[in-house]
Scaffold this motif. Structure first.
Motif, mmCIF file in Angstrom:
data_model
loop_
_atom_site.group_PDB
_atom_site.id
_atom_site.type_symbol
_atom_site.label_atom_id
_atom_site.label_comp_id
_atom_site.label_asym_id
_atom_site.label_seq_id
_atom_site.Cartn_x
_atom_site.Cartn_y
_atom_site.Cartn_z
ATOM 1 N N LEU A 245 0.662 -1.153 0.116
ATOM 2 C CA LEU A 245 -0.067 0.125 0.071
ATOM 3 C C LEU A 245 0.855 1.243 -0.016
ATOM 4 O O LEU A 245 1.519 1.253 0.961
ATOM 5 N N PRO A 246 0.815 1.965 -0.973
ATOM 6 C CA PRO A 246 1.538 3.379 -1.131
ATOM 7 C C PRO A 246 1.463 4.221 0.035
ATOM 8 O O PRO A 246 0.576 4.262 0.735
ATOM 9 N N LYS A 247 2.673 5.026 0.443
ATOM 10 C CA LYS A 247 2.643 5.911 1.717
ATOM 11 C C LYS A 247 1.301 6.552 1.561
ATOM 12 O O LYS A 247 0.769 6.827 2.772
ATOM 13 N N SER A 248 0.929 7.301 0.515
ATOM 14 C CA SER A 248 -0.013 8.366 0.495
ATOM 15 C C SER A 248 -1.514 7.592 1.039
ATOM 16 O O SER A 248 -2.124 8.263 1.417
ATOM 17 N N GLU A 249 -1.750 6.505 0.409
ATOM 18 C CA GLU A 249 -2.773 5.808 0.740
ATOM 19 C C GLU A 249 -2.812 5.183 2.171
ATOM 20 O O GLU A 249 -3.798 5.275 3.062
ATOM 21 N N PHE A 250 -1.675 4.790 2.727
ATOM 22 C CA PHE A 250 -1.674 4.383 4.134
ATOM 23 C C PHE A 250 -2.200 5.550 5.007
ATOM 24 O O PHE A 250 -2.634 5.575 5.810
ATOM 25 N N ASP A 251 -1.458 6.810 4.577
ATOM 26 C CA ASP A 251 -1.709 8.011 5.426
ATOM 27 C C ASP A 251 -3.271 8.227 5.509
ATOM 28 O O ASP A 251 -3.977 8.694 6.398
ATOM 29 N N ALA A 252 -3.912 8.208 4.126
ATOM 30 C CA ALA A 252 -5.054 8.382 4.292
ATOM 31 C C ALA A 252 -6.092 7.447 4.965
ATOM 32 O O ALA A 252 -6.916 7.743 5.492
ATOM 33 N N LEU A 253 -5.859 6.046 4.943
ATOM 34 C CA LEU A 253 -6.543 5.120 5.520
ATOM 35 C C LEU A 253 -6.326 5.230 7.060
ATOM 36 O O LEU A 253 -7.247 4.924 7.616
ATOM 37 N N LEU A 254 -5.326 5.861 7.606
ATOM 38 C CA LEU A 254 -5.302 6.116 8.850
ATOM 39 C C LEU A 254 -6.453 7.024 9.666
ATOM 40 O O LEU A 254 -6.592 6.821 10.674
ATOM 41 N N ALA A 255 -6.979 7.649 8.785
ATOM 42 C CA ALA A 255 -8.330 8.357 9.102
ATOM 43 C C ALA A 255 -9.387 7.381 9.432
ATOM 44 O O ALA A 255 -10.353 8.028 10.067
ATOM 45 N N GLU A 256 -9.556 6.409 8.671
ATOM 46 C CA GLU A 256 -10.316 5.473 9.073
ATOM 47 C C GLU A 256 -10.094 4.635 10.454
ATOM 48 O O GLU A 256 -9.223 4.087 10.670
ATOM 49 N N PRO A 257 -11.153 4.726 11.318
ATOM 50 C CA PRO A 257 -10.920 4.108 12.548
ATOM 51 C C PRO A 257 -10.736 2.764 12.535
ATOM 52 O O PRO A 257 -9.802 2.265 13.365
ATOM 53 N N ALA A 258 -11.219 1.771 11.768
ATOM 54 C CA ALA A 258 -11.127 0.434 11.661
ATOM 55 C C ALA A 258 -9.562 0.155 11.181
ATOM 56 O O ALA A 258 -8.863 -0.733 11.795
ATOM 57 N N PHE A 259 -9.048 0.862 10.406
ATOM 58 C CA PHE A 259 -7.621 0.350 9.849
ATOM 59 C C PHE A 259 -6.635 1.142 10.801
ATOM 60 O O PHE A 259 -5.514 0.633 11.062
ATOM 61 N N ARG A 260 -6.932 2.313 11.413
ATOM 62 C CA ARG A 260 -6.143 2.847 12.650
ATOM 63 C C ARG A 260 -6.076 1.882 13.792
ATOM 64 O O ARG A 260 -5.007 1.742 14.392
ATOM 65 N N ASP A 261 -7.286 1.331 14.225
ATOM 66 C CA ASP A 261 -7.081 0.585 15.370
ATOM 67 C C ASP A 261 -6.395 -0.936 14.843
ATOM 68 O O ASP A 261 -5.674 -1.702 15.792
ATOM 69 N N PHE A 262 -6.553 -1.305 13.686
ATOM 70 C CA PHE A 262 -5.555 -2.316 13.192
ATOM 71 C C PHE A 262 -4.095 -2.111 13.214
ATOM 72 O O PHE A 262 -3.589 -3.030 13.814
ATOM 73 N N VAL A 263 -3.801 -1.119 13.047
ATOM 74 C CA VAL A 263 -2.166 -0.699 12.915
ATOM 75 C C VAL A 263 -1.707 -0.558 14.545
ATOM 76 O O VAL A 263 -0.822 -1.012 14.803
ATOM 77 N N PHE A 264 -2.456 0.148 15.221
ATOM 78 C CA PHE A 264 -2.113 0.224 16.642
ATOM 79 C C PHE A 264 -2.102 -1.018 17.488
ATOM 80 O O PHE A 264 -1.288 -1.350 18.305
ATOM 81 N N HIS A 265 -3.004 -1.982 17.092
ATOM 82 C CA HIS A 265 -3.107 -3.093 17.841
ATOM 83 C C HIS A 265 -1.892 -3.981 17.085
ATOM 84 O O HIS A 265 -1.373 -4.578 18.024
ATOM 85 N N LEU A 266 -1.622 -3.922 16.322
ATOM 86 C CA LEU A 266 -0.328 -4.463 15.569
ATOM 87 C C LEU A 266 0.818 -3.873 16.182
ATOM 88 O O LEU A 266 1.689 -4.743 16.802
ATOM 89 N N PHE A 267 0.949 -2.624 16.643
ATOM 90 C CA PHE A 267 2.016 -2.285 17.537
ATOM 91 C C PHE A 267 2.188 -2.881 18.825
ATOM 92 O O PHE A 267 3.242 -3.241 19.074
ATOM 93 N N ALA A 268 0.969 -2.945 19.363
ATOM 94 C CA ALA A 268 0.928 -3.690 20.820
ATOM 95 C C ALA A 268 1.528 -4.945 20.874
ATOM 96 O O ALA A 268 2.168 -5.287 21.649
ATOM 97 N N ASP A 269 0.906 -5.847 19.860
ATOM 98 C CA ASP A 269 1.233 -7.031 19.902
ATOM 99 C C ASP A 269 2.939 -7.427 19.325
ATOM 100 O O ASP A 269 3.562 -8.044 20.210
ATOM 101 N N ARG A 270 3.390 -6.506 18.450
ATOM 102 C CA ARG A 270 4.599 -6.761 18.336
ATOM 103 C C ARG A 270 5.562 -5.962 19.365
ATOM 104 O O ARG A 270 6.707 -6.743 19.760
#
Length: 225
Positions: free
Chosen positions: A113-138
């Motif tokens: 996923l290109p950086k520009s679209e990654f940044d845009a998807l962070l505005a979506e709560p579901a995707f943002r939660d997915f990324v931060f949950h990943l951080f917690a697990d790792r």
């Protein structure tokens, strides 16, 4: 079913967060994402390389390691289908280059996923939660790795690595050393000691477990030094 619907269904099988995105976000993702297949042993990213996007592993697996100037490597974690790479996401969020190396362990299919679209998807709560949950697990995984490296002897870590993989392991001393972030000579010496104690029977590219209970005692540190 259209081609795009088939791709989205396959993505959602590995990454359920995809199905939770709005239709407009799903469409943008499908239009901007890049697909790539990397053969086993192929390098996905390296130290000081700029991060080009957010990877989703669809098939195969990626081994992420930290390399030292002397050539030794410390495995940090693996990325399997349904997971993604905390170092990639941290590089994107912090606008930094990679500080580790990613290697395909098997033939691996990735969606990037290109950086520009990654940044845009962070505005979506579901995707943002997915990324931060990943951080917690790792981070939890990496803290466990730090604990093992800092507080457990190499013989304990080697014994733990040998357990739970069946009676016969088809593995080289170098592969075990790579897993432990050590060198082959140390691992070979420890295996020779394990063999003398009747715990294992090493042979060429193979290790037979003779006494799993004994290895568990070594792994727990409960045996006499």
């Amino acid at each position: 079913m259209t081609r795009q619907e088939e791709v989205l269904t396959r993505l959602a099988e590995c990454y359920p967060v995809m199905a939770a995105l709005p239709a407009s976000a799903q469409q943008r993702l499908l239009e901007t994402a890049h697909w790539t297949r990397v053969p086993a042993g192929g390098l996905l990213f390296d130290d000081h390389q700029s991060c080009e996007g957010f990877p989703f592993v669809i098939e195969g697996s990626v081994r992420v390691v930290k390399s030292a100037p002397n050539g030794r490597e410390l495995p940090l974690y693996r990325v399997a289908p349904g997971e993604t790479c905390i170092i990639s996401s941290s590089c994107l969020l912090g606008h930094e280059a990679y500080n580790a190396r990613g290697i395909a362990e098997a033939d691996t299919l990735l969606m990037l996923l290109p950086k520009s679209e990654f940044d845009a998807l962070l505005a979506e709560p579901a995707f943002r939660d997915f990324v931060f949950h990943l951080f917690a697990d790792r981070i939890a995984d990496l803290m466990q790795l730090v604990e093992e490296v800092a507080f457990h002897r190499l013989d304990q870590r080697l014994a733990a690595l040998l357990l739970g993989k069946g009676r016969v392991l088809h593995v080289t001393h170098q592969q075990l050393a790579d897993e432990l972030g050590s060198v082959r000579e140390f691992v070979s010496r420890l295996l020779k000691g394990f063999a003398a104690q009747g715990l294992v029977k090493p042979s060429r590219e193979q290790i037979e477990i003779l006494d799993a209970a004994g290895l568990r005692r070594v792994a727990s540190g409960s045996r006499d030094s």
